[in-house]
Each structure stands twice: as structure tokens, then as C-alpha cells.
Design a protein around this motif. Structure first.
Motif, PDB file in Angstrom:
ATOM      1  N   LEU A   1     -31.872  -4.048 -12.442  1.00  0.00           N
ATOM      2  CA  LEU A   1     -31.295  -4.815 -13.561  1.00  0.00           C
ATOM      3  C   LEU A   1     -31.741  -6.275 -13.483  1.00  0.00           C
ATOM      4  O   LEU A   1     -32.041  -6.908 -14.492  1.00  0.00           O
ATOM      5  N   LYS A   2     -31.811  -6.766 -12.246  1.00  0.00           N
ATOM      6  CA  LYS A   2     -32.237  -8.163 -12.068  1.00  0.00           C
ATOM      7  C   LYS A   2     -33.703  -8.326 -12.437  1.00  0.00           C
ATOM      8  O   LYS A   2     -34.085  -9.293 -13.092  1.00  0.00           O
ATOM      9  N   LYS A   3     -34.525  -7.356 -11.990  1.00  0.00           N
ATOM     10  CA  LYS A   3     -35.961  -7.416 -12.301  1.00  0.00           C
ATOM     11  C   LYS A   3     -36.194  -7.375 -13.799  1.00  0.00           C
ATOM     12  O   LYS A   3     -37.132  -7.985 -14.315  1.00  0.00           O
ATOM     13  N   GLU A   4     -35.348  -6.624 -14.493  1.00  0.00           N
ATOM     14  CA  GLU A   4     -35.479  -6.560 -15.957  1.00  0.00           C
ATOM     15  C   GLU A   4     -34.878  -7.788 -16.631  1.00  0.00           C
ATOM     16  O   GLU A   4     -34.678  -7.807 -17.843  1.00  0.00           O
ATOM     17  N   ARG A   5     -34.562  -8.764 -15.825  1.00  0.00           N
ATOM     18  CA  ARG A   5     -34.043 -10.053 -16.296  1.00  0.00           C
ATOM     19  C   ARG A   5     -32.750  -9.923 -17.108  1.00  0.00           C
ATOM     20  O   ARG A   5     -32.556 -10.587 -18.125  1.00  0.00           O
ATOM     21  N   LEU A   6     -31.886  -9.045 -16.632  1.00  0.00           N
ATOM     22  CA  LEU A   6     -30.627  -8.841 -17.363  1.00  0.00           C
ATOM     23  C   LEU A   6     -29.474  -9.667 -16.770  1.00  0.00           C
ATOM     24  O   LEU A   6     -28.366  -9.648 -17.296  1.00  0.00           O
ATOM     25  N   GLU A   7     -29.778 -10.396 -15.684  1.00  0.00           N
ATOM     26  CA  GLU A   7     -28.706 -11.138 -15.008  1.00  0.00           C
ATOM     27  C   GLU A   7     -27.955 -12.086 -15.935  1.00  0.00           C
ATOM     28  O   GLU A   7     -26.721 -12.111 -15.956  1.00  0.00           O
ATOM     29  N   ASP A   8     -28.730 -12.864 -16.687  1.00  0.00           N
ATOM     30  CA  ASP A   8     -28.089 -13.879 -17.543  1.00  0.00           C
ATOM     31  C   ASP A   8     -27.276 -13.232 -18.653  1.00  0.00           C
ATOM     32  O   ASP A   8     -26.174 -13.668 -18.975  1.00  0.00           O
ATOM     33  N   ILE A   9     -27.852 -12.154 -19.232  1.00  0.00           N
ATOM     34  CA  ILE A   9     -27.145 -11.458 -20.316  1.00  0.00           C
ATOM     35  C   ILE A   9     -25.837 -10.869 -19.792  1.00  0.00           C
ATOM     36  O   ILE A   9     -24.781 -10.999 -20.409  1.00  0.00           O
ATOM     37  N   ILE A  10     -25.936 -10.244 -18.617  1.00  0.00           N
ATOM     38  CA  ILE A  10     -24.745  -9.612 -18.035  1.00  0.00           C
ATOM     39  C   ILE A  10     -23.685 -10.664 -17.718  1.00  0.00           C
ATOM     40  O   ILE A  10     -22.495 -10.484 -18.001  1.00  0.00           O
ATOM     41  N   LYS A  11     -24.135 -11.787 -17.170  1.00  0.00           N
ATOM     42  CA  LYS A  11     -23.178 -12.845 -16.849  1.00  0.00           C
ATOM     43  C   LYS A  11     -22.516 -13.397 -18.112  1.00  0.00           C
ATOM     44  O   LYS A  11     -21.299 -13.595 -18.173  1.00  0.00           O
ATOM     45  N   GLU A  12     -23.350 -13.603 -19.115  1.00  0.00           N
ATOM     46  CA  GLU A  12     -22.860 -14.133 -20.382  1.00  0.00           C
ATOM     47  C   GLU A  12     -21.807 -13.201 -21.019  1.00  0.00           C
ATOM     48  O   GLU A  12     -20.775 -13.635 -21.497  1.00  0.00           O
ATOM     49  N   LYS A  13     -22.096 -11.903 -20.974  1.00  0.00           N
ATOM     50  CA  LYS A  13     -21.188 -10.963 -21.632  1.00  0.00           C
ATOM     51  C   LYS A  13     -19.960 -10.620 -20.784  1.00  0.00           C
ATOM     52  O   LYS A  13     -18.862 -10.518 -21.300  1.00  0.00           O
ATOM     53  N   THR A  14     -20.202 -10.400 -19.480  1.00  0.00           N
ATOM     54  CA  THR A  14     -19.114  -9.838 -18.653  1.00  0.00           C
ATOM     55  C   THR A  14     -18.456 -10.855 -17.728  1.00  0.00           C
ATOM     56  O   THR A  14     -17.397 -10.566 -17.159  1.00  0.00           O
TER      57      THR A  14
END
Ligand code: ADP
Length: 499
Positions: free
Chosen positions: A116-129
Motif C-alpha cells: 500500500l505504501k509503495k502504491e503511494r496510498l499512505e497520504d490518501i489513507i491518512k487523509e481519509k482514515t
């Protein structure tokens, strides 16, 4: 309200408890506890048997009612506080779990998180959750079960599976398989829930290949949710309060106002601060979480945890043999006037917020030929206060809120030396309540509010009673010197292990 009691079900990581709360006397009058097996199939894997959790929980609930000699009709409500993030997936038709519960501590989905991190989803996940991407949270655990249990994916697609955290599982069982819900605080720990829109996030569910049909409906933390099934439980009792254990404890500590914070000093420390009705995003990798939802009131909290707190005292007791019982640490620490310059950094498993260094390791620094056993014991206790301070300092930065006082509970909060040192280091008042069973109390408060036993949170605030107040006494120069010594000691412990 003519009913006299509330029952809290405190479903923890190692045991299930039922606590009987007397509404009029405002005290706990009965408690039963049942431990259950910790299953470690592989290093880093932790599971529980969901049926064993349910059976144990039901058993202690029945036992506490029986022992008190009361009838089901005397119980106004049930409140649930549960170990958070742990998930169960079960078959909608048979009601049987398709796999053991995967426990919050379990690291098996670390590689899914790396992806998930490699797919650069960290910021999105943090923003949403409001969460950092970590195997700790439920979402990737559900994904793992679907990927690894034969036929699960297909069953999920055919809407034959249900998922839920332990609150969902217990409510489903208590209602005889009629109600599939979770509350907002538990939902906010799944990494699948948008804490702003207050809905399951379809995009995140899709990233983790989880059909939304598996997920429970999300309900308020307080308010009537359902009735227990008489044929299962023995009586028809409303379930009217639910929260994850740390949020329940924040509520039980009556931290109802913005800036009010609590620290639970157990094996680790859990620090939560009420930040009001806007979810502040942390710049220091703290977690933003839902503190509670009651009606249309939504409250958020910042959360940080210390990995090794009481466990440091266990270590000096069991591995170092410096004391025989945890409580002795206070007597020994008070035999010396300070640590004589010694610092103990208990980075046994790396360091969490604000350092986030999983390669840090424990260290004892500043030893001289004059260092005595008591100095080390004192340094161990002080390390708990320093680590809590590290988190509270970044909480203040992230929230822009100045902490005015700290409420405390948990096993090690019984240590007066530690509490005084914490007050001295934070330079604020520390308040320890008479009832330190704050998790069970919080669940009872939520349940009672939900049934109109109490009219408002203000009424509950009045019931919060102080056991002991610790006021700061230390000079600011001494405080600054000590804290800068701690920071220096931590810097020596970082990046010790090779990645
Ligand atoms: P948990 O719920 O995490 O199991 P508890 O809240 O029961 O933890 O607290 C137990 C922890 O507190 C243990 O690690 C123990 O070493 C520590 N502890 C208990 N009493 C004291 C004390 N008087 N002084 C210091 N530490 C203590």
C-alpha cells in the motif's frame, strides 16, 4: 428509570470481563473475569478463537448476574468496550467463523501494508482514515482472510460472509444473529472508514478487495442498538453503549472537553486527547481517531502509544531481578534523591511516536562506578514518564492545544512516585480517579446515557471523583536539564539494529 444496574462487557486482549455497575450507588458491585487462549501459529502471528471469546464473555456475564442475585429485569442496559482492531470473518448462513480472529498485535499483513505504501496510498489513507498505514489496523487483516482461506473470496462476492471487530461479533451473538453493527470508534480503527464523511470508504474497500456487503452498519457509541436474544442470554436487555477500549476509557475519565487527555499506564501506555469536533491531522505520526459519536455529536481524539511502559518494570523485576514485585519499584526509587545521571531507554521493540525507529534498541546510559540498583530502578520508572511526555509534547504541537491536566489510570498509575515525577516533568496537575476501571466505566456511561439513566455528560462529570492529585513541584531548570538528558539518551539508542 426503575432499573438499578448496568452491565459492562470489557472484552480485552487476554481476558473477557463482565462488570456489574450499581446505578444508584454509582459503584462497581460485581466483576467476573475469564482468560482465553493466545494462539501463536508462527512468529509475529497472533490469533484468538472467536467462539472461545464469545462463550467466555457469555459465561462471565451470566455469572456476575447470578452471583449478585439480581434478575435480568433489573438491568437497564449493556455497554461493550472491546479490544480494538481485532477482526472476525464469519459465515452469514452458519454463523461460524471461517478463520480465527486476527488480533491487533498480529504482524502478518506487514507486506500488504508495504505494498500500500509503495502504491503511494499512505497520504490518501491518512487523509481519509486518520491512521498511519500499519498491520495493526483491521482492513488488511480482513483482506488476508479473504486471500488465504479457501473459497472465502467467492463466498464474499456472493454476500455469504460478514466481517466485524469484536464488538460486532459480540453484538451479533448477543442478538442471536439478528444485528450486524459496529460503532464509530471501532469503525475508525479499520483503515476502511472515512472519519470525515463517517462512511465506509468505497475506494479503500476496493484497494483491499473487500466487498462493502461484508461490513457492518455503523451506529452511535451511545443509544439503543438492539436487544439481547432471550433464548441465548437468558433475558431481553437493551445494548446501548459501544466503544473501543481506549475510547471507552477516555469517556470513563470524563474527558468531555477539548484539551482533556488521559494516559493509561499498563504494559504500554495509551494516551488520548479530546480535540473536539474537527479531525486534526498529525504531523508527527500520531493517529487521529473518533472519540465517540452520540446522536449528531462527533468528537475526535489524537492518540499516541508507548510500546514499553509497565513492561519495563516487569523487565527489571523478572529479567534483572532488581525487585520482587512491581509495587516495590516505588519504595526503591524513593531511597535515592535522583538517578545519579542514569537514563534507561526501554526501546526493547524499537521506539514509536515521535521517533518511529523500529531499529532502536534498549540502552542504559550515564552509568558510573557509583551507580546503584536503586538508581536503575528509578531510571526505569522515570523512562515511563519521559516517553509519555514525548507523546504529549507532539500532541500539543499537532493540536495547538495546551494541556491543562492529565487524567491517569492503568496498573502503574498506582505508583505515586511515577505520578509525581510525571506531574513534575509535564508541569501540570495529574489526577487519579477513585475508579480506575475506566474502560468498564466508560462503557457503562455510554450505555446509561443511551437509556436515559443519566441525562447528560455534565451529570457524569460530577460523578468523576478524585483519589489523588499530583501537583508539579520541580523547578523549571531541573526539569529542562532532566528532559534534555533523556533526549540525549534516546539519540544514542536510535538505529542500533541493522535493517
Ligand atoms: P495491562 O492491562 O496492559 O495488562 P495493567 O493496567 O494491568 O496492564 O498494568 C500492569 C502493568 O503495570 C505491569 O506491566 C506492571 O509491571 C505495572 N505495574 C503494576 N503496578 C505497578 C506499580 N505499583 N508500579 C509500577 N508499575 C506497576
Amino acid at each position: 428509570m426503575d432499573k438499578d444496574y448496568i452491565i459492562s462487557l470489557d472484552q480485552g486482549t487476554t481476558s473477557s470481563r463482565a462488570i456489574l455497575f450499581d446505578i444508584k450507588k454509582k459503584c462497581i458491585i460485581g466483576m467476573k473475569n475469564k482468560p482465553f487462549a493466545q494462539i501463536y501459529p508462527k512468529p509475529g502471528y497472533v490469533e484468538h478463537n472467536p467462539e472461545e471469546i464469545w462463550e467466555g464473555q457469555l459465561e462471565v456475564m451470566k455469572a456476575v448476574i447470578e452471583e449478585a442475585g439480581i434478575s435480568y429485569d433489573d438491568i437497564a442496559s449493556i455497554g461493550i468496550a472491546n479490544q480494538r482492531e481485532t477482526v472476525v470473518v464469519w459465515d452469514r448462513n452458519t454463523g461460524k467463523p471461517i478463520y480465527n480472529a486476527i488480533v491487533w498485535q498480529c504482524r502478518r499483513t506487514a507486506d500488504i501494508c508495504e505494498r500500500l505504501k509503495k502504491e503511494r496510498l499512505e497520504d490518501i489513507i491518512k487523509e481519509k482514515t486518520g491512521l498511519v498505514v500499519d498491520a495493526y489496523f483491521s482492513g488488511t487483516k480482513i483482506q488476508w482472510i479473504l486471500d488465504n482461506v479457501g473459497g472465502a473470496k467467492e463466498k464474499a462476492q456472493r454476500n455469504e460472509l460478514m466481517a466485524g471487530t469484536i464488538d460486532s461479533w459480540l453484538i451479533w451473538k448477543l442478538t442471536g444473529g439478528k444485528v450486524h453493527v459496529t460503532d464509530y470508534t471501532n469503525a475508525s480503527r479499520t483503515m476502511l472508514f472515512n472519519i470525515k464523511s463517517l462512511k465506509w470508504d468505497e475506494e479503500l474497500l476496493e484497494y483491499m478487495n473487500i466487498p462493502i456487503s461484508m461490513m457492518p452498519s455503523v451506529v452511535s457509541s451511545s443509544g439503543r442498538i438492539a436487544y439481547t436474544d432471550e433464548s441465548v442470554v437468558g433475558g431481553k436487555i437493551p445494548i446501548s453503549g459501544v466503544a473501543g477500549d481506549q475510547q471507552a476509557s477516555l469517556f470513563g475519565q470524563a474527558c468531555f472537553d477539548v484539551g482533556c487527555a488521559k494516559n493509561t499506564y499498563g504494559t504500554g501506555c495509551f494516551i488520548l486527547m479530546n480535540i473536539g469536533d474537527k479531525p486534526v491531522s498529525s504531523k508527527n505520526n500520531l493517529i487521529t481517531t473518533i472519540a465517540w459519536v452520540i446522536g449528531d455529536e462527533v468528537k475526535y481524539a489524537l492518540e499516541g502509544s508507548v510500546f514499553n511502559a509497565g513492561s519495563t518494570i516487569q523487565w527489571i523485576r523478572d529479567e534483572m531481578g532488581l525487585i520482587k514485585a512491581s509495587a516495590e519499584s516505588r519504595i526503591e526509587a524513593e531511597k535515592v534523591k535522583d538517578t545519579n545521571g542514569v537514563y534507561l531507554v526501554p526501546a526493547f521493540t524499537g521506539l514509536g511516536a515521535p521517533y518511529w525507529d523500529m531499529y532502536a534498541r534498549g540502552a542504559v546510559l550515564g552509568i558510573t562506578r557509583g551507580t546503584k540498583r536503586e538508581h536503575l530502578i528509578r531510571a526505569a520508572l522515570e523512562s515511563i514518564a519521559y516517553q509519555s511526555m514525548d507523546i504529549l509534547e507532539v500532541m500539543k504541537l499537532d493540536s495547538g492545544i495546551d494541556l491543562k491536566e492529565l487524567k491517569v489510570d492503568g496498573g502503574a498509575s498506582a505508583n505515586d512516585f511515577l505520578m509525581q515525577f510525571q506531574a513534575d516533568m509535564l508541569n501540570i496537575n495529574i489526577k487519579r480517579p477513585i475508579i480506575t476501571e475506566t474502560t468498564a466505566l466508560g462503557a457503562a456511561y455510554l450505555a446509561g446515557l443511551g437509556e436515559g439513566v443519566w441525562k447528560s455528560k455534565e451529570e457524569l462529570s460530577k460523578d468523576w471523583s478524585l483519589d489523588k492529585l499530583f501537583a508539579p513541584k520541580m523547578e523549571s531548570r531541573e526539569r529542562e536539564e532532566k528532559y534534555s538528558g533523556w533526549k540525549k539518551a534516546v539519540s544514542k539508542s536510535l538505529a542500533w539494529e541493522e535493517p
